[in-house]
Design an enzyme around this catalytic site. Structure first.
Site, PDB file in Angstrom:
ATOM      1  CG  ASP A 327      -1.948  -0.931   1.279  1.00 47.23           C
ATOM      2  OD1 ASP A 327      -2.290  -1.405   0.199  1.00 47.23           O
ATOM      3  OD2 ASP A 327      -2.476  -1.221   2.374  1.00 47.23           O
ATOM      4  CG  ASP A 630      -5.230  -0.542   5.251  1.00 48.34           C
ATOM      5  OD1 ASP A 630      -6.022  -0.921   4.365  1.00 48.34           O
ATOM      6  OD2 ASP A 630      -4.624   0.535   5.193  1.00 48.34           O
ATOM      7  CG  ASP A 634      -7.077  -4.625   1.932  1.00 49.74           C
ATOM      8  OD1 ASP A 634      -7.514  -4.543   0.775  1.00 49.74           O
ATOM      9  OD2 ASP A 634      -6.573  -3.680   2.551  1.00 49.74           O
TER      10      ASP A 634
END
Ligand code: ATP
Length: 914
Positions: A327, A630, A634
């Site tokens: 990310d 997170d 996900d």
């Protein structure tokens, strides 16, 4: 307060029974209740008792074999041999139990680091507190992705769905609402209750705690929260398999040796004892303990660097990672959002300041700023404060609770001189549609003091613009200049800023259901924000380090493609393949996506579903993938990846529980370090194998050769047992503590198809076995040649063997790098300690009466010590020479290191860009 009928009471009765109020308990009341009810934790399972752990070691096949050998020797009345064999058994059992205990303790300690926090309202204030402090009567707020920290009665909820599988086994999420249900309703159908350990998969809930700790449903059925669960890793299984095969081969060899000895007339007993000694010597009894301890050390070292291992096998898999999908926000950047730019219909403003501190000027780029700009900014900021769930707190430093993006808007509001609480009190919030990364918008419904209702919409500009037909200019709505806004968005994004648009409209229809999306069009666009989130400099370095190690880095973000490109460029990403957006991914079939992953490093405007497809595409190419995440959605991608990495700070409980590794600092640097540790663990296990196999084999072959060729045995069976005990226990373990090699992060990832032993390592084992064998036999025969007594010659042979093992231990510290350089003799004090201990033991063994009586040893001269040490040192020189040749060969082939080779033509390696 102890009732199990909470589901039957309505919300008021529940609060009354709990003596609770919606504003939460006072701090004093909460403290009193905590003293009365105890911590909100489940009673831990008591650790396995020492005795049980010890007893379990006897179940081990290798120990079983030794016991059989010991008993047979006892029957033959060879007391001393039997004594030594049982001595070996006891030492192995003790070491096994000790190491397992250590490993378990390490894992338990680490599990404790994963404690949960939860949003609690106390004395009217929303706070984030450790879940273990919760008491009955506490008011908690849960969002999608949160795990219920205790048994809760829902007070208010929007679109709440809960995954109750930890409790009921039912995989489909169930809807929840605040209405009471009849008394007889079974647990799985109590739609007004949220039980501890279950997860919110959607919506937002306000609930009151009705039971904590052992009194919760999950506490009642005494199931512990999932923790570090798997204790047998693929590597352990692979090693167990290797040990088993070796044991079988050794047993056959021992049988043959026994047969040969007997046929040569050595007598049944002598032949049998020799066969037993051979088996005991060659079986790698110490290996399982070494692997456990190496993994445990890896887990501890990773924990010290902020990576908590939830599944033990992730330790070794981390070392094999080919691709890290990360990310952007918070992992590669600080997640310290600050509004830098504001765009209005007729003006642009630049904002100064630092982090969340509400100090800094807001200036029009067309100074002096107009009164219209001030009014436009005020409307925009008020809307941004309303469509916002974050809280900005001044103590101890300015920080936020909730989303960083929303926090940045609150800081801007203070900089612009607004009072957040007053705004929120003036416009009562009636309804919310929370932000979701798949929609990229958030909407709220408000009523002002005059009773007028407003809908506020905030989100990614493309998503917000879709709903707008007008823009605010000079206090009036005029037709939307779509082109202008699109250009402004691109300009902000190209400078690396996250973009956000805010729009508003009057709510006209009386019944509005925001969650159902009942507000489709005709919004007035108020303006845009450009939000800065600086890259972490240490992450830039870590990305470079990973790429040097042949690991591909993919940046995955929900942000605009231009923002992603600008930030990616700071990390050296996106130079070759550019950026793919979620929409591009949707248009691709699996094959096209797979091919694109060879060149594309940046994925923008993605959703969790895209992450899942990406992981699969990379795996399709044969890559070992680490994926960060997170959000609640996900979880599938985290599970699919070989190493799922959840964020400990920003991550939802769902993500944390789906992951193999949790980062306590959310920082990319910790991922890079965990990979390095993972590689170290694998390397060290390889080193232990590389050390233990040839030393054991050489001991065994000494006996085989003597028997087969009819020599006098250079070592008595008893002496072989002694050597084996020393080496397997003291020396081999030292390699578990080896630090990462200097070139560790310059090697390509090892292929997972590569077994623990490749051709080069197998050759090393044969090579070293031959050196030790020749040296030991040579010293023995030479001593006899010189006319020494058999006992003296044997003492020389034993000491030669042990010294060989000492010198080889030094060499084994690095598989291919030289140990004779500057760092070769330092960095692992356990090696020095093990070597010195062994030397002391050998002196006792050679020169003290009890040992001489027991092992039939004799004093040998200093010259003899010197001679045998020089002979034994040959293993060091020869292996160093061999390493040099191998390194040169690798350089000539243009590869940095031949040890972690991949099968030829492996796809993953060709896809790794450098
Ligand atoms: P990254 O992948 O970089 O870690 P992300 O995937 O978490 O980020 P999101 O939080 O999904 O990214 O944000 C994507 C876009 O949604 C942002 O660029 C912004 O325009 C918008 N956005 C982010 N947070 C909010 C919010 N709280 N309310 C409304 N819109 C938001």
């Amino acid at each position: 307060m102890d009732t199990s009928n909470w589901h039957e009471l309505d919300t008021e009765q529940t609060l009354h029974a709990l003596q609770a109020v919606p504003e939460g308990l006072s701090d004093e009341e909460a403290a009193m209740r905590l003293a009365r009810y105890g911590d909100n934790t489940l009673p831990a399972t008591p650790p396995e008792s020492w005795f049980r752990r010890l007893a379990r070691q006897f179940g081990n096949l290798l120990i079983g074999l030794l016991m059989v050998a010991g008993i047979a020797t006892l029957i033959m009345r060879h007391w001393v041999d039997a004594g030594v064999i049982f001595g070996v058994v006891i030492i192995m059992v003790l070491i096994g139990a000790l190491q397992e205990g250590r490993a378990e303790k390490a894992l338990r300690g680490i599990q404790a680091l994963l404690s949960r926090e939860t949003n609690v309202v106390r004395a009217g204030r929303l706070q984030r507190l450790p879940a273990r402090w919760l008491v009955p009567g506490d008011i908690v707020r849960l969002n999608a992705g949160d795990c219920a920290p205790a048994d809760l009665r829902l007070l208010q909820g929007r679109e709440v769905q809960v995954d109750e599988s930890p409790l009921t086994g039912e995989a489909l999420p169930v809807d929840k609402s605040a209405s009471a249900v009849p008394l007889q309703t079974p647990l799985a159908e109590r739609s007004d209750m949220i039980y501890s350990g279950t997860h919110l998969t959607r919506g937002h809930a306000v609930a009151v705690v009705v039971a904590t700790g052992a009194r919760t449903e999950i506490g009642r059925i005494a199931r512990l929260a999932e923790g570090v669960s798997q204790v047998r890793t693929p590597l352990m299984i692979q090693m167990a398999d290797l040990s088993l095969k070796l044991t079988l081969a050794i047993l056959i060899l021992a049988g043959l040796t026994f047969g040969a000895g007997w046929l040569r007339g050595a007598g049944f007993e002598a032949a049998f004892l020799a066969a037993v000694a051979l088996a005991v010597a060659a079986i790698p009894e110490g290996l399982p303990a070494v692997i456990t301890i190496t993994l445990a050390i890896g887990v501890q070292r990773m924990a010290r660097r902020s990576a908590i291992i939830r599944r033990l096998y992730a330790v070794e898999t981390l070392g094999a990672v080919d691709v890290i999908c990360s990310d952007k926000t918070g992992t590669l950047t600080y997640n310290q959002m600050m509004v830098r730019s504001v765009v209005l219909a007729a003006d642009q403003l630049a904002v100064e300041g630092n982090g969340y501190v509400p100090r800094g000027r807001i200036e029009s780029v067309r100074s002096p700023s107009s009164a219209d700009a001030d009014a436009g900014l005020a409307r925009l900021v008020i809307a941004a404060v309303l469509c916002n769930d974050a809280e900005l707190k001044p103590d101890p430093d300015w920080h936020i609770l909730g989303s960083a993006t929303e926090g940045a808007l609150l800081t801007l509001a203070l900089k612009a001189g607004h009072d957040i609480d007053r705004i929120r009190a003036t416009y009562t919030r009636l309804d919310t549609r929370p932000f979701e990364s798949s929609r990229r918008t958030m909407a709220t419904l408000h009523r002002d003091r005059e009773g007028v209702r407003w809908i506020t919409l905030k989100g990614a500009p493309e998503a917000v613009l879709e709903h707008c037909t007008t823009q605010l200019h000079d206090g009036v709505a005029e037709p939307l200049a779509r082109e202008y806004w699109t250009q402004q968005v691109i300009a902000l994004a190209e400078s690396g800023q996250r973009t956000l648009a805010v729009a508003q409209r009057l709510a006209t229809t009386p019944e509005i259901d925001l969650v159902a999306g009942d507000f489709e069009s005709e919004f007035v666009l108020l303006g845009l924000f450009g939000i800065e989130d600086p890259p972490r400099p240490d992450a830039i370095e870590a990305v470079a380090r990973c790429r040097a190690a042949g690991i591909d880095i993919k940046m995955i973000t929900g942000d605009h493609a231009a923002t992603a490109r600008a930030i990616g460029a700071r990390f050296g990403l996106g130079e070759v393949g550019g950026v793919l957006t979620g929409r591009d991914i949707d248009a691709m079939d699996d094959r096209a996506l797979r091919d694109s992953t060879r060149t594309v490093d940046i994925y923008a405007r993605t959703t969790p579903e895209h992450k899942l497809r990406l992981v699969r595409a990379l795996q399709d190419r044969g890559c070992v993938v680490a994926m960060t995440g997170d959000g609640v959605n996900d979880a599938p991608a985290l599970r699919q990846a070989e190493v799922g990495i959840a964020m400990g700070q920003r991550g939802t409980d769902t993500a944390r529980e789906a992951a193999h590794v949790v980062l306590t600092d959310d920082n990319f640097v910790s991922i890079a370090e965990a990979v390095e540790q993972g590689r170290t663990v694998y390397d060290n296990i390889r080193k232990s194998v590389l050390y233990m196999l040839p030393t054991g084999l050489a001991e065994a072959m000494v006996i085989v050769l003597a028997i087969v060729f009819g020599f006098t045995l250079p070592l008595t069976p008893l002496q072989v047992l002694w050597v084996n005990t020393i080496t397997a226990t003291t020396l081999g373990l030292a390699l578990a503590f080896e630090r990462p090699e200097t070139d560790l992060m310059r090697r390509r990832p090892r292929g997972t198809r590569d077994g623990i032993l490749n051709a080069m390592l197998a050759w090393r084992i044969v090579f070293v076995t031959l050196i030790i064998l020749a040296g030991t036999f040579g010293q023995f025969l030479w001593a006899l040649e010189r006319g020494l007594a058999l006992e003296q010659a044997r003492t020389i042979a034993v000491n030669t063997l042990v010294m060989f093992e000492l010198f080889y231990l030094l060499s084994s510290r690095f598989i291919l790098l030289p140990v004779l350089g500057r760092n070769g003799m330092r960095g692992n004090r356990y090696v020095v300690f093990a070597a010195l201990t062994t030397l002391v033991f050998q002196l006792l063994f050679t020169d003290t009466t009890p040992f001489q009586l027991l092992f039939d040893t004799r004093h040998i001269t200093a010259m003899e010590w010197l001679g045998l040490s020089l002979t034994a040192s040959s293993v060091l020189w020869l292996v160093e020479l061999e390493k040099m040749i191998l390194r040169r060969a690798a350089r000539n082939r243009g590869r940095p290191d031949p040890a972690p080779t991949r099968p030829a033509g492996d796809d993953a390696s060709s896809g790794v860009s450098s």
